[in-house]
Write a protein that holds these residues in place. Structure first.
Motif, mmCIF file in Angstrom:
data_model
loop_
_atom_site.group_PDB
_atom_site.id
_atom_site.type_symbol
_atom_site.label_atom_id
_atom_site.label_comp_id
_atom_site.label_asym_id
_atom_site.label_seq_id
_atom_site.Cartn_x
_atom_site.Cartn_y
_atom_site.Cartn_z
ATOM 1 N N ALA A 27 36.584 31.838 34.861
ATOM 2 C CA ALA A 27 36.467 32.913 35.853
ATOM 3 C C ALA A 27 37.801 33.254 36.513
ATOM 4 N N ILE A 30 39.813 35.411 34.168
ATOM 5 C CA ILE A 30 39.222 36.751 34.105
ATOM 6 C C ILE A 30 39.616 37.551 35.341
ATOM 7 N N GLN A 34 41.790 40.893 35.332
ATOM 8 C CA GLN A 34 41.185 42.116 35.863
ATOM 9 C C GLN A 34 42.098 42.759 36.902
ATOM 10 N N ASP A 87 34.641 42.264 29.790
ATOM 11 C CA ASP A 87 33.180 42.176 29.894
ATOM 12 C C ASP A 87 32.635 41.100 28.946
ATOM 13 N N ARG A 90 33.393 37.707 30.400
ATOM 14 C CA ARG A 90 32.448 37.327 31.461
ATOM 15 C C ARG A 90 31.132 36.809 30.863
ATOM 16 N N THR A 91 30.666 37.482 29.818
ATOM 17 C CA THR A 91 29.434 37.047 29.156
ATOM 18 C C THR A 91 29.621 35.657 28.548
ATOM 19 N N ASP A 93 31.744 33.414 29.490
ATOM 20 C CA ASP A 93 31.892 32.453 30.583
ATOM 21 C C ASP A 93 30.528 32.054 31.146
ATOM 22 N N ARG A 94 29.643 33.031 31.294
ATOM 23 C CA ARG A 94 28.304 32.738 31.811
ATOM 24 C C ARG A 94 27.514 31.836 30.864
ATOM 25 N N CYS A 101 35.614 32.984 25.595
ATOM 26 C CA CYS A 101 36.136 33.538 26.841
ATOM 27 C C CYS A 101 37.658 33.594 26.800
#
Length: 113
Positions: A27, A30, A34, A87, A90-91, A93-94, A101
């Motif tokens: 995160a 990211i 960003q 994007d 992020r997916t 990472d989740r 990632c």
């Protein structure tokens, strides 16, 4: 409760407690990428001088990083590809896929160079 059941419950609780920490390991990368991408989009948006207002602007729609990227990537930089990559990061990472990632963040950073 038997000792095996107690150990199983304790192990389950321990595993559940460590999963959220593992899911957000990428995160920070990211968020940093960003911020760099947002800055690059804003810098590029101001470099073209005055342009006619878009239909969205005339309808009072607020610009987003994606809408700016779609209209401003004129210098050979595909900002939308970098946003899509973030994007996907992020997916990943989740879901805990740190390797995917990292690849997506690296791809977004490569676009910014």
């Amino acid at each position: 409760m038997t000792s095996i059941a107690k150990c199983s419950a304790a192990l389950f609780a321990l595993l559940c407690a460590t999963m959220p920490a593992h899911a957000g390991a990428c995160a920070d990368d990211i968020a940093q990428t960003q911020a760099q991408l947002d800055l690059a989009i804003e810098k590029d948006a101001g470099s073209h001088g005055w342009q006619p207002e878009s239909l969205g602007a005339l309808r009072s729609h607020q610009p987003t990083p994606r809408s700016l990227a779609e209209t401003e990537g004129c210098n050979g930089i595909d900002f939308t590809d970098a946003l899509d990559s973030l994007d996907r990061a992020r997916t990943a990472d989740r879901t805990g896929d740190i390797a995917a990632c990292g690849r997506e963040v690296a791809h977004a950073r490569a676009i910014l160079r």
